[in-house]
Write a protein that holds these residues in place. Structure first.
Motif, PDB file in Angstrom:
ATOM      1  N   UNK A  52      -1.265  -7.930  -5.582  1.00  0.00           N
ATOM      2  CA  UNK A  52      -2.530  -7.513  -5.478  1.00  0.00           C
ATOM      3  C   UNK A  52      -3.681  -7.865  -6.654  1.00  0.00           C
ATOM      4  N   UNK A  53      -3.264  -8.157  -7.938  1.00  0.00           N
ATOM      5  CA  UNK A  53      -4.101  -8.554  -8.952  1.00  0.00           C
ATOM      6  C   UNK A  53      -4.846  -9.938  -8.534  1.00  0.00           C
ATOM      7  N   UNK A  54      -4.037 -10.688  -7.702  1.00  0.00           N
ATOM      8  CA  UNK A  54      -4.630 -11.869  -7.353  1.00  0.00           C
ATOM      9  C   UNK A  54      -5.623 -11.881  -6.463  1.00  0.00           C
ATOM     10  N   UNK A  55      -5.666 -10.873  -5.723  1.00  0.00           N
ATOM     11  CA  UNK A  55      -6.990 -10.504  -4.803  1.00  0.00           C
ATOM     12  C   UNK A  55      -8.186 -10.058  -5.557  1.00  0.00           C
ATOM     13  N   UNK A  56      -7.828  -9.349  -6.589  1.00  0.00           N
ATOM     14  CA  UNK A  56      -9.006  -8.561  -7.454  1.00  0.00           C
ATOM     15  C   UNK A  56     -10.046  -9.741  -7.970  1.00  0.00           C
ATOM     16  N   UNK A  57     -10.680 -10.274  -7.092  1.00  0.00           N
ATOM     17  CA  UNK A  57     -11.862 -11.367  -7.503  1.00  0.00           C
ATOM     18  C   UNK A  57     -13.163 -10.466  -7.508  1.00  0.00           C
ATOM     19  N   UNK A  58     -13.895 -10.354  -8.359  1.00  0.00           N
ATOM     20  CA  UNK A  58     -15.173  -9.578  -8.290  1.00  0.00           C
ATOM     21  C   UNK A  58     -16.125 -10.192  -7.321  1.00  0.00           C
ATOM     22  N   UNK A  59     -16.846  -9.189  -6.424  1.00  0.00           N
ATOM     23  CA  UNK A  59     -18.121  -9.680  -5.735  1.00  0.00           C
ATOM     24  C   UNK A  59     -19.273  -8.749  -6.080  1.00  0.00           C
ATOM     25  N   UNK A  60     -20.113  -9.497  -6.567  1.00  0.00           N
ATOM     26  CA  UNK A  60     -21.419  -8.882  -7.244  1.00  0.00           C
ATOM     27  C   UNK A  60     -22.664  -9.222  -6.448  1.00  0.00           C
ATOM     28  N   UNK A  61     -22.567  -9.791  -5.324  1.00  0.00           N
ATOM     29  CA  UNK A  61     -23.846 -10.032  -4.636  1.00  0.00           C
ATOM     30  C   UNK A  61     -24.117  -8.894  -3.706  1.00  0.00           C
ATOM     31  N   UNK A  62     -25.407  -8.388  -3.496  1.00  0.00           N
ATOM     32  CA  UNK A  62     -25.634  -7.092  -2.866  1.00  0.00           C
ATOM     33  C   UNK A  62     -25.378  -7.254  -1.445  1.00  0.00           C
ATOM     34  N   UNK A  63     -24.434  -6.144  -0.872  1.00  0.00           N
ATOM     35  CA  UNK A  63     -24.124  -6.081   0.459  1.00  0.00           C
ATOM     36  C   UNK A  63     -22.784  -6.916   0.855  1.00  0.00           C
ATOM     37  N   UNK A  64     -22.039  -7.798  -0.165  1.00  0.00           N
ATOM     38  CA  UNK A  64     -21.226  -8.368  -0.005  1.00  0.00           C
ATOM     39  C   UNK A  64     -19.918  -7.596  -0.361  1.00  0.00           C
TER      40      UNK A  64
ATOM     41  N   UNK B 198       0.834  -1.178  -0.117  1.00  0.00           N
ATOM     42  CA  UNK B 198      -0.073   0.008  -0.052  1.00  0.00           C
ATOM     43  C   UNK B 198       0.913   1.023   0.072  1.00  0.00           C
ATOM     44  N   UNK B 199       1.885   1.205   0.702  1.00  0.00           N
ATOM     45  CA  UNK B 199       2.850   2.497   0.702  1.00  0.00           C
ATOM     46  C   UNK B 199       3.403   2.584  -0.727  1.00  0.00           C
ATOM     47  N   UNK B 200       3.954   1.497  -1.063  1.00  0.00           N
ATOM     48  CA  UNK B 200       4.616   1.600  -2.581  1.00  0.00           C
ATOM     49  C   UNK B 200       3.788   2.241  -3.597  1.00  0.00           C
TER      50      UNK B 200
ATOM     51  N   UNK C 244      15.498   1.017  -5.551  1.00  0.00           N
ATOM     52  CA  UNK C 244      14.069   1.365  -6.236  1.00  0.00           C
ATOM     53  C   UNK C 244      12.883   0.661  -5.845  1.00  0.00           C
ATOM     54  N   UNK C 245      13.088  -0.714  -5.885  1.00  0.00           N
ATOM     55  CA  UNK C 245      12.184  -1.799  -5.669  1.00  0.00           C
ATOM     56  C   UNK C 245      11.513  -1.744  -4.031  1.00  0.00           C
ATOM     57  N   UNK C 246      12.588  -1.030  -3.377  1.00  0.00           N
ATOM     58  CA  UNK C 246      11.998  -0.984  -2.045  1.00  0.00           C
ATOM     59  C   UNK C 246      10.781  -0.115  -1.879  1.00  0.00           C
TER      60      UNK C 246
ATOM     61  N   UNK D 267       6.040   0.123  -6.683  1.00  0.00           N
ATOM     62  CA  UNK D 267       5.395  -1.064  -6.933  1.00  0.00           C
ATOM     63  C   UNK D 267       6.204  -1.935  -7.848  1.00  0.00           C
ATOM     64  N   UNK D 268       6.672  -3.140  -7.679  1.00  0.00           N
ATOM     65  CA  UNK D 268       7.381  -3.896  -8.864  1.00  0.00           C
ATOM     66  C   UNK D 268       6.219  -4.603  -9.556  1.00  0.00           C
ATOM     67  N   UNK D 269       6.726  -5.353 -10.491  1.00  0.00           N
ATOM     68  CA  UNK D 269       5.577  -6.176 -11.394  1.00  0.00           C
ATOM     69  C   UNK D 269       5.068  -7.358 -10.192  1.00  0.00           C
TER      70      UNK D 269
END
Length: 492
Positions: free
Chosen positions: A450-462, A298-300, A437-439, A442-444
């Protein structure tokens, strides 16, 4: 107006207002019907805008979205909310109320009546300012095009789409000025606003930050916090312009811009709340295996977005900025609240720069350092938000804190360009920078995590596991409200 009982009516106005005419093909409060030539010109541009929206606007198919639409302008910046198919959103032209007694507040024209037409000697500079501002609006929509595919909730998806449609309306705001006040050249520039595309190798957007990829929702939140905040300050300087139509246009745009920064502020806040909760629960900073975004990443992301946003202010010393000010084209943030002569011919200030491998200062004329003056206002505002985010870490009983990097960190524009400055203000040589610089950026690999956590949640309220729910919904609706109806109902 919708009759759906879930839709709340706009609050009753308490100040003067100018109604937006929604009976017109292009909604407006500038009596567009009274200028048939201008109306026809804008109506010929409208299909091209809609083609651009269908091609480069939000990619996720939807039936309708709970969107805010302006119903009037004036002292009260209120709006009407209802479910609207996005392609039928009523983009239009809204200017703040005109003050017939408005005067120029700065520069050599100080005290003179504000301009209602473009002075010939300032035509090229004014058009350039409008084009650069206009170019940023569709760029951010293009950058955010595919984010809907990984939305952490229906609530967040709705906020993304609200930002998108308002950026589209801000494009309309600048295109109106180009068409109305700059003749054939203005019309040609309006065409080019749709021909440049974010990241295009042959026809990129004008400013570098608007050619960067928005890779995931954490970067979107950082973008709407840091880069849209740059937009706030740029609009704030144009709101002071002696050219009254531009000033009035930007004044109303600022009301809408506030929502974009709200999305960024609360988005990062909620991400941090979830990160802090997982750190406490599992007793480790390595929370990626538990579905959270680690604090160091997050800081990067913060370091990157803040630094590229600082570049948007331009060189710390700029003859053009001084000329814009003296000519009355572009003022300072909160110009009328400044306790000086608003001419600045004798004023000076300190400028930080790199000299002999260290950060030094020198005294420069204030008129040449107006970009730096604006950037300082912006940096102080950004720091306020970081303090708020750190409160979430403190409330969770954690010792870790986020921080803004040094103003010279990762800079490509201005006095720090070509130098390597750490987030803590230490000047490094090329080899030392490459080694570390990588410290700080953000590196690849970081982005892949981060992308691995980007799973959509389309249920209302979830909500996705990496972000906390908001405290309240939009427009007094519950958090679990059906803010977005997707085209494929099977996703819900």
């Amino acid at each position: 107006m919708a009759t759906d009982p879930r839709t709340c009516a706009a609050p009753a106005p308490t100040g003067p207002l100018s109604r937006v005419d929604y009976s017109e093909r292009i909604p407006n409060n500038v009596d567009l019907a009274g200028d048939r030539r201008l109306q026809r010109a804008l109506e010929s541009w409208q299909p091209k805008f809609l083609d651009w929206w269908k091609t480069l606007g939000p990619a996720l198919p939807t039936k309708d979205v709970y969107l805010r639409t302006a119903v009037a302008v004036g002292r009260d910046g209120w709006a009407h909310f209802e479910h609207v198919p996005m392609e039928e959103y009523r983009w239009g032209i809204f200017l703040a109320e005109r003050d017939p007694d408005r005067k120029v507040n700065f520069g050599k024209h100080k005290g003179e009546p504000a301009w209602q037409e473009v002075p010939g000697e300032h035509r090229a500079d004014l058009m350039r300012l409008i084009v650069v501002q206009g170019d940023t609006e569709p760029a951010s929509v293009e950058q955010q095009r595919v984010l809907g595919n990984t939305a952490p909730s229906i609530y967040d998806l709705r906020n993304l789409f609200q930002v998108n449609v308002e950026e589209g309306r801000h494009l309309w705001a600048m295109v109106y000025l180009l068409h109305a006040y700059f003749g054939r050249e203005g019309r040609e520039e309006a065409e080019q606003l749709l021909k440049r595309n974010s990241g295009d190798l042959d026809a990129p957007r004008i400013l570098g930050a608007f050619n960067e990829q928005t890779t995931d929702w954490l970067q979107f939140f950082m973008f709407t916090y840091f880069t849209d905040r740059d937009g706030k300050y740029q609009l704030g300087t144009l709101k002071e312009s002696a050219f009254d139509p531009l000033a009035r246009t930007c004044q109303f745009m600022l009301k809408e811009e506030a929502h974009h920064m709200f999305v960024g502020t609360t988005g990062v806040q909620r991400t941090l709340e979830r990160t802090a909760a997982l750190m406490r629960e599992h007793g480790t900073a390595d929370i990626l295996p538990y579905g959270g975004i680690p604090l160091d990443i997050i800081q990067k992301y913060l370091n990157f977005q803040y630094s590229v946003s600082l570049d948007l202010f331009g060189s710390e010393q700029s003859t053009n900025a001084g000329n814009y000010y003296t000519s009355g084209l572009k003022g300072r943030w909160m110009e009328t609240r400044r306790k000086d002569d608003h001419v600045l011919l004798e004023a000076t200030r300190e400028l930080r720069h790199v000299e002999d491998g260290r950060i030094a200062t020198r005294t420069v004329p204030m008129l040449s350092a107006l970009n730096l003056d604006l950037r300082d206002e912006y940096a102080a505002d950004c720091a306020h938000g970081v303090r708020r985010w750190n409160q979430a870490l403190e409330d969770a009983g954690l010792d870790e804190r986020l921080h803004l990097p040094h103003e010279g960190f990762n800079r490509k524009v201005g006095v720090y360009a070509g130098h390597h400055v750490t987030p803590y203000g230490e000047v490094l040589d090329e080899a030392a920078w490459r080694a570390r610089a990588d410290e700080w950026l953000p590196t690849d690999e970081d982005r892949e995590k981060v992308a691995s956590l980007m799973i959509p949640e389309y249920e209302y309220g979830k909500f996705a596991g990496w972000i906390a729910p908001p405290k309240t919904g939009i427009n007094d609706q519950p958090v679990e409200f059906d803010y977005v109806h997707l085209a494929d109902e099977g996703l819900l």
